[in-house]
Scaffold this active site. Structure first.
Site, mmCIF file in Angstrom:
data_model
loop_
_atom_site.group_PDB
_atom_site.id
_atom_site.type_symbol
_atom_site.label_atom_id
_atom_site.label_comp_id
_atom_site.label_asym_id
_atom_site.label_seq_id
_atom_site.Cartn_x
_atom_site.Cartn_y
_atom_site.Cartn_z
ATOM 1 C CD1 TRP A 131 5.752 3.691 -3.994
ATOM 2 C CD2 TRP A 131 6.141 3.402 -2.485
ATOM 3 N NE1 TRP A 131 6.191 2.605 -4.405
ATOM 4 C CE2 TRP A 131 5.759 2.244 -2.496
ATOM 5 C CE3 TRP A 131 5.226 3.446 -0.579
ATOM 6 C CZ2 TRP A 131 5.686 1.211 -2.343
ATOM 7 C CZ3 TRP A 131 5.631 3.032 -0.022
ATOM 8 C CH2 TRP A 131 4.985 1.134 -0.564
ATOM 9 C CG ASP A 212 10.352 6.235 2.114
ATOM 10 O OD1 ASP A 212 10.910 4.823 2.895
ATOM 11 O OD2 ASP A 212 8.967 5.758 1.758
ATOM 12 C CE LYS A 247 12.904 -0.448 -3.909
ATOM 13 N NZ LYS A 247 11.666 -0.786 -3.388
HETATM 14 C C1 LMR Z 1 8.446 0.706 -6.376
HETATM 15 O O1 LMR Z 1 8.267 2.136 -6.567
HETATM 16 O O2 LMR Z 1 8.502 0.592 -7.411
HETATM 17 C C2 LMR Z 1 8.778 -0.867 -5.509
HETATM 18 O O3 LMR Z 1 9.146 0.803 -4.442
HETATM 19 C C3 LMR Z 1 7.888 -1.872 -5.317
HETATM 20 C C4 LMR Z 1 6.532 -1.436 -4.828
HETATM 21 O O4 LMR Z 1 6.572 -1.921 -3.465
HETATM 22 O O5 LMR Z 1 6.160 0.074 -5.250
#
Ligand code: LMR
Length: 395
Positions: A131, A212, A247
């Site tokens: 992420w 996570d 989520k």
């Molecule tokens: C995503 O990865 O789209 C979500 O977790 C929103 C974010 O905060 O990036």
């Protein structure tokens, strides 16, 4: 007058930075395949039925708005531990696990990273890729960041051998970030056997696992989705968990999450004193409403059941879209897209490059981050053909 240096303009956030662009796009056929948020079969945001009912019940109680304790509501904290560890939670001695309510999982990642420094852990390894905000959060918390191999961009799977190889080279005392399920952005998770192997490897290497857990319920179901964590705890491996209710309760903007910590040699009261000091010095105490909603649902068997059923339906809709997308892509583009079917949760990559993604945005109003990650819940039976046609045109 103090002459300040001129600030340069930084690039927008690769994911949330797309929200204003999408909102301003006047095209009615536009598609948001960027943000990891569940949408219904008509592409609309969902407030879960149990959440609506809990909100109503809370409204009728005329509750006050006093501050919560620094680490949040005790009932919320104990319910969170039960949700993560299920039946096994009784196997973990109460004085060895600490749970603090946080501002979403991002708050938990930040406070957790600051706590790691107090444990003399100053670096963290994140998967390649992960992420996009992980590195930013850890950087601002003052940790050194390294990467370990994860996703093979040719096979579209985890390259487990390479992954273990790079984990083997991490210096002792490094933290390692592991996503519990529905890996963001790849949709590829370790198997149960691989989790077993990883738990021994990480333990033997003297690394500190930081989980996570943002998508519990979006892979197989609530009970099954934290199996990786449970494998580690059965071996008494110290760890942290950043937990998100964004989520699985659809409480995105409420910012409700938790940080769970099992350190092994310090008891939960000692850990709590450190975590509380970090939270107080950061944002003081957590917000009320999201945690109240979660606690109301988790402590009411009827609401909990309703929540679980709707969560199952959401997971099923995403999975149906995944299968349909893989089949339609294979037909239109005449390439193998079977890997899309194997990926889990909201995300995955579908072989696009930044030029193609910009063309999708400019020509068709289809929004995806430049990494090529697609958020499957943005697809519906009404827009999936238009998406596949557009993709074929820019391929
Ligand atoms: C995503 O990865 O789209 C979500 O977790 C929103 C974010 O905060 O990036």
């Amino acid at each position: 007058m103090l002459l300040l240096p001129k600030t340069s303009q930084l690039p927008d956030d690769p994911i949330l930075g797309l929200i204003p662009l999408y909102n301003q796009d006047p095209r009615p056929e536009k598609m948001n395949l960027a943000i990891g948020g569940y949408k219904d079969g008509n592409g609309l945001p969902v407030v879960m039925n149990a959440v609506r009912k809990a909100e109503l019940a809370l409204y009728e109680q005329h509750l006050n708005k006093e501050y919560l304790p620094i680490d949040g509501d005790p009932l919320f904290r104990s319910e969170t531990i039960k949700l993560i560890f299920g039946q096994d939670s009784s196997l973990i001695p109460a004085n060895s696990i600490h749970c603090a309510q946080t501002i979403g999982a991002s708050g938990a990642l930040t406070v957790g990273a600051e706590f790691l420094k107090e444990l003399n852990i100053h670096s963290i390894a994140i998967s390649d890729p992960t992420w996009t905000n992980h590195s930013s959060l850890f950087h601002h918390a003052g940790l050194q960041i390294t990467e370990y191999s994860y996703y093979d961009r040719i096979t579209h799977e985890i390259n487990f051998e390479k992954m273990c190889d790079s984990i083997n080279r991490l210096p002792q005392g490094t933290a390692i970030l592991l996503q519990t399920c529905c890996h963001n952005p790849t949709g590829c998770d370790p198997t149960e056997e691989q989790w077993e192997y990883l738990s021994s490897l990480i333990d033997d290497r003297g690394l500190f696992p930081f989980f996570d857990c943002a998508y519990q319920g979006f892979d197989r179901g609530i009970a099954e989705d934290t199996r990786g964590i449970r494998i580690f705890t059965k071996k008494n491996i110290p760890l942290c968990i950043a937990y998100s209710y964004s989520k699985n309760f659809g409480l995105y903007g409420e910012r409700v999450g938790a940080l769970c910590t099992i350190t092994g040699n310090s008891d939960s009261i000692e850990v709590r004193s450190h975590i509380n000091r970090l939270i107080r010095g950061n944002y003081s105490s957590p917000p009320l409403q999201g945690a109240r909603i979660v606690t109301t649902i988790l402590t009411n068997p009827e609401l909990k059941n309703e929540w679980n059923i709707q969560l199952d339906q959401m997971r099923e809709r995403i999975y149906t879209m995944r299968l349909s997308l893989a089949d339609k892509l294979a037909k239109k583009i005449s390439e193998d897209f079977d890997f899309v079917k194997k990926q889990r949760g909201m995300f995955g990559f579908i072989k696009t490059n930044p030029d193609q993604i910009m063309a999708l945005r400019e020509q068709y109003g289809i929004y995806m981050p430049l990494s090529g990650r697609i958020s499957i819940p943005g697809l519906t039976e009404h827009n999936i053909d238009a998406f596949v046609d557009a993709l074929k045109n820019v391929f």
